[in-house]
Design a protein around this motif. Structure first.
Motif, PDB file in Angstrom:
ATOM      1  N   THR A  65      18.076  76.481  14.665  1.00 24.50           N
ATOM      2  CA  THR A  65      19.318  75.709  14.597  1.00 24.50           C
ATOM      3  C   THR A  65      19.054  74.283  14.090  1.00 24.50           C
ATOM      4  O   THR A  65      17.919  73.804  14.097  1.00 24.50           O
ATOM      5  CB  THR A  65      19.982  75.618  15.970  1.00 24.50           C
ATOM      6  N   SER A  86      23.754  75.859  11.555  1.00 21.08           N
ATOM      7  CA  SER A  86      24.535  75.247  12.634  1.00 21.08           C
ATOM      8  C   SER A  86      25.114  76.342  13.530  1.00 21.08           C
ATOM      9  O   SER A  86      25.735  77.289  13.056  1.00 21.08           O
ATOM     10  CB  SER A  86      25.678  74.410  12.062  1.00 21.08           C
ATOM     11  N   ASP A  87      24.879  76.173  14.851  1.00 23.67           N
ATOM     12  CA  ASP A  87      25.462  77.117  15.817  1.00 23.67           C
ATOM     13  C   ASP A  87      26.642  76.468  16.552  1.00 23.67           C
ATOM     14  O   ASP A  87      27.144  76.995  17.536  1.00 23.67           O
ATOM     15  CB  ASP A  87      24.405  77.584  16.823  1.00 23.67           C
ATOM     16  N   GLY A  88      27.049  75.272  16.070  1.00 25.96           N
ATOM     17  CA  GLY A  88      28.134  74.556  16.732  1.00 25.96           C
ATOM     18  C   GLY A  88      27.652  73.642  17.849  1.00 25.96           C
ATOM     19  O   GLY A  88      28.439  72.928  18.454  1.00 25.96           O
ATOM     20  N   TYR A  89      26.334  73.666  18.108  1.00 26.14           N
ATOM     21  CA  TYR A  89      25.739  72.812  19.154  1.00 26.14           C
ATOM     22  C   TYR A  89      24.662  71.919  18.525  1.00 26.14           C
ATOM     23  O   TYR A  89      23.518  71.915  18.964  1.00 26.14           O
ATOM     24  CB  TYR A  89      25.140  73.662  20.276  1.00 26.14           C
ATOM     25  N   HIS A  98      28.303  72.286  29.056  1.00 22.90           N
ATOM     26  CA  HIS A  98      28.667  73.366  28.143  1.00 22.90           C
ATOM     27  C   HIS A  98      28.649  74.710  28.863  1.00 22.90           C
ATOM     28  O   HIS A  98      27.915  74.894  29.833  1.00 22.90           O
ATOM     29  CB  HIS A  98      27.703  73.408  26.956  1.00 22.90           C
ATOM     30  N   HIS A 102      29.230  80.909  26.118  1.00 19.44           N
ATOM     31  CA  HIS A 102      29.745  80.542  24.788  1.00 19.44           C
ATOM     32  C   HIS A 102      28.593  80.132  23.872  1.00 19.44           C
ATOM     33  O   HIS A 102      28.540  80.515  22.702  1.00 19.44           O
ATOM     34  CB  HIS A 102      30.759  79.406  24.912  1.00 19.44           C
ATOM     35  N   PHE A 103      27.662  79.363  24.426  1.00 14.88           N
ATOM     36  CA  PHE A 103      26.489  78.931  23.655  1.00 14.88           C
ATOM     37  C   PHE A 103      25.710  80.154  23.150  1.00 14.88           C
ATOM     38  O   PHE A 103      25.363  80.252  21.966  1.00 14.88           O
ATOM     39  CB  PHE A 103      25.597  78.041  24.529  1.00 14.88           C
ATOM     40  N   SER A 105      26.718  83.214  22.772  1.00 12.90           N
ATOM     41  CA  SER A 105      27.526  83.994  21.825  1.00 12.90           C
ATOM     42  C   SER A 105      27.538  83.346  20.434  1.00 12.90           C
ATOM     43  O   SER A 105      27.392  84.025  19.413  1.00 12.90           O
ATOM     44  CB  SER A 105      28.947  84.108  22.377  1.00 12.90           C
ATOM     45  N   GLU A 106      27.697  82.020  20.377  1.00 12.37           N
ATOM     46  CA  GLU A 106      27.716  81.306  19.090  1.00 12.37           C
ATOM     47  C   GLU A 106      26.349  81.358  18.408  1.00 12.37           C
ATOM     48  O   GLU A 106      26.250  81.528  17.193  1.00 12.37           O
ATOM     49  CB  GLU A 106      28.134  79.842  19.309  1.00 12.37           C
ATOM     50  N   SER A 109      25.982  84.816  16.943  1.00 16.60           N
ATOM     51  CA  SER A 109      26.855  85.024  15.781  1.00 16.60           C
ATOM     52  C   SER A 109      26.313  84.308  14.536  1.00 16.60           C
ATOM     53  O   SER A 109      26.116  84.918  13.488  1.00 16.60           O
ATOM     54  CB  SER A 109      28.258  84.529  16.131  1.00 16.60           C
ATOM     55  N   HIS A 110      26.070  82.989  14.659  1.00 20.19           N
ATOM     56  CA  HIS A 110      25.596  82.208  13.500  1.00 20.19           C
ATOM     57  C   HIS A 110      24.162  82.571  13.130  1.00 20.19           C
ATOM     58  O   HIS A 110      23.802  82.619  11.954  1.00 20.19           O
ATOM     59  CB  HIS A 110      25.707  80.710  13.797  1.00 20.19           C
TER      60      HIS A 110
END
Length: 466
Positions: A65, A86-89, A98, A102-103, A105-106, A109-110
């Motif tokens: 990441t 980027s994983d959004g974090y 957080h 969700h962490f 899962s993201e 996915s990414h």
């Protein structure tokens, strides 16, 4: 790093340097994609693993990441490509702030998209580059193996905790879960026998994920480890290989005790000390040999203000020179001035450099596996102050198997008071047996990492088979 290219229709970029390096012998037909989970505990050993492969002439591409890429501060070999997605974090995952599910899962996915695109792009560049031939992924990230398998690329996990912990998880998921749960809930002091392990464990020695009383933000990791073990046994006909960051001398039984798995010790994956002069080097140089207490709880552990104050009291009352890593986000109250009379407080340090300094006498540590290995490699006795996950089991190994230190005992409120900290420091600093054992393991670790040692031989055999 310079920006090499931006893949069309993707959310990642490749950061690399021009390939100007040549190898004495080439294994460039082998191109390993190394997926690293974005945690410091995974980044450090995986980076050392990549460097060892590169020295053997293997082409390595790291995928991780944006946050993890920023955490790589060590010098990078010229031929190593790092792909950041980027994983959004991008500022990192923070416990308490957080949502862990969700962490996870993201990240899945990414990360799946990034790995699939990299493998596909490398295959499509046939004749121009080196197609990815194998995936190595840090433990518990089975989704990465599934992505690779869907593209006909084999994979191997890199286990970044001790083989003993792998062993405990295996038996927890295979017939011993009920017994362990019963002991941990009804009688925490009752000894737990796990087949093939030459030591008796109690509830406090188990990985914290297995102890129900620990309200644990890492609970998402336990199903991930179960999925990891099941996937390996379901998809491999021969005993599946697992690369383990350990070495034979410290875990000879745990490495061989499970016939269904082929655990390959390729450690200790510890960086060598750097020759850079740091601000604190002068202070360390001014202290007598084996006199300094070094205190650090890694990059993730957050201690309460009350616990910080008790550590401060224990250090000050020991009247020994100390070096304490206190991150800028941590609170020490009004004790800082008093602490600076007896020692030095730093926001960060190069841990391997500090541990290898002759003035070091003892390491007060959270017993993360990287820190535990670095302490063994440097020959420094420890005061174990474990918090969660594998740290509790690592502390057991330090105290009862390698006998290089002692473990603190918290009070009923879970706080380790200053008197207990002082007692443990004095015990380790004054105990010749701890120093003698630490030197023994240091020599064995040195033997493992030298050319022709177990790290070298096992990694070469693994690459040759690929």
């Amino acid at each position: 790093h310079s920006l090499h290219c931006q893949h069309p229709n993707t959310n990642f970029c490749i950061l690399t340097r021009p390939n100007t390096h040549t190898h004495t012998h080439s294994m460039v037909d082998c191109h390993i994609l190394l997926y690293i989970f974005p945690g410091q505990g995974a980044i450090n050993p995986a980076l050392q693993f990549a460097k060892h492969l590169i020295r053997m002439g293997v082409k390595v591409t790291i995928v991780t990441t944006v946050f993890a890429h920023r955490r790589i501060t060590a010098p990078i070999p010229e031929v190593l490509t790092i792909v950041a997605f980027s994983d959004g974090y991008d500022e990192g995952f923070k416990l308490g702030d957080h949502d862990a599910q969700h962490f996870a899962s993201e990240l899945r996915s990414h990360g799946s998209r990034a790995i699939a695109e990299l493998i596909t792009a490398s295959i499509n560049e046939e004749g121009q580059g080196h197609p990815i031939t194998h995936l190595v992924y840090t433990m518990g990230q089975t989704w990465a193996a599934e992505v690779a398998r869907g593209l006909h690329i084999p994979s191997t996990p890199l286990w970044i905790q001790p083989a003993t912990v792998f062993h405990i998880y295996y038996y927890y998921f295979n017939g011993y879960g009920d017994m362990i749960r019963k002991h941990t809930t009804t009688d925490p002091s009752c000894p737990i026998e796990i087949p093939g392990l030459p030591l008796l464990l109690t509830s406090r020695d188990l990985p914290s994920l297995l102890v129900p009383s620990n309200s644990n933000s890492y609970s998402f990791a336990l199903p991930a480890f179960k999925e990891q073990l099941e996937y390996l046994l379901d998809t491999e006909t021969n005993p599946p290989k697992v690369l383990v960051n350990t070495f034979d001398a410290i875990e000879p039984v745990a490495l061989r005790a499970i016939e269904k798995f082929n655990l390959i010790p390729i450690g200790p994956l510890v960086p060598p000390p750097s020759l850079d002069r740091k601000d604190y080097a002068e202070w360390l140089n001014s202290k007598p040999e084996s006199s300094v207490v070094y205190v650090s709880f890694g990059s993730f552990v957050v201690l309460s203000k009350q616990q910080m104050e008790e550590i401060a009291r224990g250090l000050l009352e020991s009247r020994l020179p100390f070096m304490w890593v206190i991150r800028e986000t941590e609170e020490i109250g009004d004790k800082l001035e008093e602490l600076e009379q007896g020692g030095i407080v730093v926001p960060w340090c190069s841990q391997v450099d500090v541990l290898s300094h002759p003035s070091l006498g003892c390491f007060v540590s959270h017993c993360g596996w990287n820190s535990s290995l670095e302490s063994l490699v440097s020959g420094v006795p420890m005061v174990g102050f474990p918090q969660f996950t594998d740290q509790t089991t690592n502390a057991k190994l330090i105290e009862d198997v390698w006998k290089t230190g002692v473990r603190v005992t918290p009070n009923e409120e879970g706080i380790v008071n200053g008197d207990e900290i002082k007692r443990c420091i004095e015990m380790v600093m004054g105990g010749e047996e701890f120093t003698r054992n630490a030197k023994k393991w240091k020599a064995l670790a040195s033997k493992a990492v030298k050319e022709g040692g177990s790290l070298d031989m096992n990694l070469k055999a693994f690459v040759d088979e690929l």
